[in-house]
Motif scaffolding. Structure first.
Motif, PDB file in Angstrom:
ATOM      1  N   LEU A 103       0.815  -1.224   0.000  1.00 28.82           N
ATOM      2  CA  LEU A 103       0.000   0.000   0.000  1.00 28.82           C
ATOM      3  C   LEU A 103       0.847   1.272   0.000  1.00 28.82           C
ATOM      4  O   LEU A 103       0.320   2.353  -0.237  1.00 28.82           O
ATOM      5  N   THR A 104       2.135   1.143   0.260  1.00 33.89           N
ATOM      6  CA  THR A 104       3.000   2.330   0.130  1.00 33.89           C
ATOM      7  C   THR A 104       3.219   2.668  -1.344  1.00 33.89           C
ATOM      8  O   THR A 104       3.695   3.763  -1.662  1.00 33.89           O
ATOM      9  N   LYS A 105       2.852   1.728  -2.230  1.00 33.72           N
ATOM     10  CA  LYS A 105       3.043   1.934  -3.661  1.00 33.72           C
ATOM     11  C   LYS A 105       1.719   2.073  -4.419  1.00 33.72           C
ATOM     12  O   LYS A 105       1.590   2.893  -5.319  1.00 33.72           O
ATOM     13  N   SER A 106       0.721   1.259  -4.057  1.00 33.74           N
ATOM     14  CA  SER A 106      -0.563   1.296  -4.781  1.00 33.74           C
ATOM     15  C   SER A 106      -1.612   0.511  -4.013  1.00 33.74           C
ATOM     16  O   SER A 106      -1.274  -0.429  -3.277  1.00 33.74           O
ATOM     17  N   ASN A 107      -2.900   0.874  -4.195  1.00 35.49           N
ATOM     18  CA  ASN A 107      -3.993   0.071  -3.633  1.00 35.49           C
ATOM     19  C   ASN A 107      -4.735  -0.695  -4.731  1.00 35.49           C
ATOM     20  O   ASN A 107      -5.828  -1.217  -4.502  1.00 35.49           O
ATOM     21  N   ASN A 108      -4.125  -0.764  -5.916  1.00 32.47           N
ATOM     22  CA  ASN A 108      -4.723  -1.498  -7.030  1.00 32.47           C
ATOM     23  C   ASN A 108      -4.700  -2.997  -6.727  1.00 32.47           C
ATOM     24  O   ASN A 108      -3.627  -3.575  -6.525  1.00 32.47           O
ATOM     25  N   PRO A 109      -5.874  -3.666  -6.707  1.00 33.10           N
ATOM     26  CA  PRO A 109      -5.917  -5.089  -6.348  1.00 33.10           C
ATOM     27  C   PRO A 109      -5.065  -5.980  -7.247  1.00 33.10           C
ATOM     28  O   PRO A 109      -4.484  -6.962  -6.783  1.00 33.10           O
ATOM     29  N   LYS A 110      -4.981  -5.648  -8.543  1.00 28.83           N
ATOM     30  CA  LYS A 110      -4.182  -6.469  -9.458  1.00 28.83           C
ATOM     31  C   LYS A 110      -2.697  -6.382  -9.103  1.00 28.83           C
ATOM     32  O   LYS A 110      -1.983  -7.389  -9.108  1.00 28.83           O
ATOM     33  N   TYR A 111      -2.231  -5.170  -8.793  1.00 29.04           N
ATOM     34  CA  TYR A 111      -0.833  -5.000  -8.382  1.00 29.04           C
ATOM     35  C   TYR A 111      -0.579  -5.742  -7.071  1.00 29.04           C
ATOM     36  O   TYR A 111       0.412  -6.472  -6.935  1.00 29.04           O
ATOM     37  N   LEU A 112      -1.477  -5.569  -6.113  1.00 32.66           N
ATOM     38  CA  LEU A 112      -1.301  -6.206  -4.808  1.00 32.66           C
ATOM     39  C   LEU A 112      -1.339  -7.731  -4.921  1.00 32.66           C
ATOM     40  O   LEU A 112      -0.584  -8.428  -4.240  1.00 32.66           O
ATOM     41  N   GLN A 113      -2.209  -8.258  -5.799  1.00 28.92           N
ATOM     42  CA  GLN A 113      -2.258  -9.711  -5.991  1.00 28.92           C
ATOM     43  C   GLN A 113      -0.934 -10.246  -6.524  1.00 28.92           C
ATOM     44  O   GLN A 113      -0.456 -11.300  -6.095  1.00 28.92           O
ATOM     45  N   GLU A 114      -0.291  -9.515  -7.414  1.00 26.73           N
ATOM     46  CA  GLU A 114       1.000  -9.922  -7.949  1.00 26.73           C
ATOM     47  C   GLU A 114       2.054 -10.023  -6.847  1.00 26.73           C
ATOM     48  O   GLU A 114       2.926 -10.899  -6.879  1.00 26.73           O
ATOM     49  N   LEU A 115       1.969  -9.115  -5.874  1.00 25.03           N
ATOM     50  CA  LEU A 115       2.932  -9.149  -4.768  1.00 25.03           C
ATOM     51  C   LEU A 115       2.826 -10.453  -3.997  1.00 25.03           C
ATOM     52  O   LEU A 115       3.834 -11.034  -3.572  1.00 25.03           O
ATOM     53  N   PHE A 116       1.602 -10.947  -3.831  1.00 22.00           N
ATOM     54  CA  PHE A 116       1.414 -12.183  -3.062  1.00 22.00           C
ATOM     55  C   PHE A 116       1.875 -13.415  -3.835  1.00 22.00           C
ATOM     56  O   PHE A 116       2.114 -14.460  -3.247  1.00 22.00           O
ATOM     57  N   PHE A 117       2.022 -13.294  -5.145  1.00 26.70           N
ATOM     58  CA  PHE A 117       2.623 -14.370  -5.926  1.00 26.70           C
ATOM     59  C   PHE A 117       4.146 -14.324  -5.825  1.00 26.70           C
ATOM     60  O   PHE A 117       4.798 -15.368  -5.806  1.00 26.70           O
ATOM     61  N   LYS A 118       4.716 -13.113  -5.755  1.00 24.44           N
ATOM     62  CA  LYS A 118       6.180 -12.945  -5.783  1.00 24.44           C
ATOM     63  C   LYS A 118       6.855 -13.114  -4.435  1.00 24.44           C
ATOM     64  O   LYS A 118       7.940 -13.675  -4.331  1.00 24.44           O
ATOM     65  N   TYR A 119       6.220 -12.580  -3.378  1.00 22.04           N
ATOM     66  CA  TYR A 119       6.892 -12.508  -2.086  1.00 22.04           C
ATOM     67  C   TYR A 119       6.311 -13.478  -1.054  1.00 22.04           C
ATOM     68  O   TYR A 119       6.840 -13.628   0.013  1.00 22.04           O
TER      69      TYR A 119
END
Length: 347
Positions: A331-347
């Motif tokens: 959320l320090t970068k974006s609240n876009n759900p698609k972006y946030l979902q990608e984070l949960f795949f990567k990290y």
């Protein structure tokens, strides 16, 4: 005689240079705790002993590293704040930029150690080892586990084999990746485990032995930069149960939460009683991540709940507390759900 003394001094200096330089950052916790008797394992006072005394209590440390210590905080880990996280992370990054620092050890309470470790795993910008360590028994106990844990942590932080493996937790002879570790028991000394992905390694007879590397992106590979951040977005947790309601979600949104992690029953389900509040929240831009209340299990996108429809995010294999950490940073970068979902795949 003078020549012999000079030679011995040169040898001593060479040995000191051969040892790794490790900085110990202390934050309190049980490892710095004290009880009224040697048999007191509960009800003791945490965060009493300072970093200097912690190091002095394990004189064998001087044989394996050139040590220095700093007191960053002095609290029981249930009182660790996001402000302390930021202070600690910035200090770690500052230290690891120095050529004369080979690794960092952080003493910490076990209650929230896995959250602090995962936060650091996402924001430390170095391949150098960062090792978190604590204890389940205070230093005054008959069989205190802190001294050996601290010795093993310093040994790991100074190991060349530990370079590039991200933030690790070392307790009870085990080396565990920050992302994978979970505290599984409130009392026993073998509480820290990696139930899904297994241990990174083990301390065997004074030697650091690694079995594998971490799988997910971490530290020097991470996209998160907290160098200019002074405050993290507020993210709270909601718990699912039989015939639950959206009351807590409504209240959290009204009080200013920017994100919510919902620990749902089964495969992170959301009941018909909760979904209306969830949908209202996501339409207001509040990010909501789904994790299982069991803390174990894979939650895929659109599994059990139509994430695309409701604007929710699947938590993957992250536990609820760690999903909160990743969501804060996301959320320090974006609240876009698609972006946030990608984070949960990567990290």
């Amino acid at each position: 005689m003078l020549r012999k003394v000079a030679v011995l001094a040169v040898i001593a200096s060479s040995l000191a240079l051969a040892k790794p330089n490790v900085v110990v950052l202390a934050t309190g916790g049980t490892i710095a705790g004290s009880g009224v008797s040697s048999t007191q394992y509960e009800g003791y006072q945490a965060a009493v002993t300072g970093v200097d005394k912690l190091l002095q209590a394990v004189p064998e440390l001087k044989n394996i590293a050139n040590l220095s210590g700093e007191q960053v905080a002095q609290v029981a880990s249930q009182d660790i704040s996001t402000d302390i996280w930021l202070k600690l992370a910035k200090r770690v990054n500052s230290l690891l930029k120095q050529d004369n620092v080979d690794g960092v050890v952080i003493t910490h309470g076990t209650n929230t150690m896995e959250e602090t470790a995962y936060f650091l795993n996402l924001v430390v910008k170095s391949k150098k080892p960062v090792v978190m360590v604590g204890a389940m028994r205070p230093g005054t106990a008959i069989s205190a586990d802190g001294p050996m844990n601290l010795y093993d942590a310093v040994l790991t932080a100074g190991s060349k084999e530990a370079v590039g493996k991200g933030v690790m937790i070392v307790l009870n002879d085990r080396i565990i990746a920050a992302r994978d570790v979970q505290k599984t028991d409130s009392i026993t000394i073998d509480t820290f485990k990696a139930p899904i992905f297994g241990y990174l390694g083990q301390i065997v007879d004074g030697k650091v032995v690694f079995f594998k590397n971490p799988l997910n992106k971490h530290t020097y590979e991470s996209e998160f930069d907290i160098s200019t951040i002074t405050k993290l977005p507020r993210v709270d947790i909601n718990y699912g149960y039989a015939h639950d309601s959206g009351t807590v979600i409504d209240a959290l949104v009204a009080s200013g939460a920017k994100g919510i992690v919902h620990a749902g029953a089964g495969t992170a389900s959301m009941s018909e009683f909760v979904l209306p509040s969830v949908e209202k929240a996501t339409k207001k831009g509040v990010a909501i991540v789904r994790t299982p209340r069991t803390s174990l299990g894979m939650i895929n996108h659109n599994m059990e709940v139509a994430d695309d429809k409701y604007g929710t995010i699947a938590g993957g294999t992250l536990s609820t507390p760690k999903a909160r950490v990743l969501l804060m940073l996301g959320l320090t970068k974006s609240n876009n759900p698609k972006y946030l979902q990608e984070l949960f795949f990567k990290y």
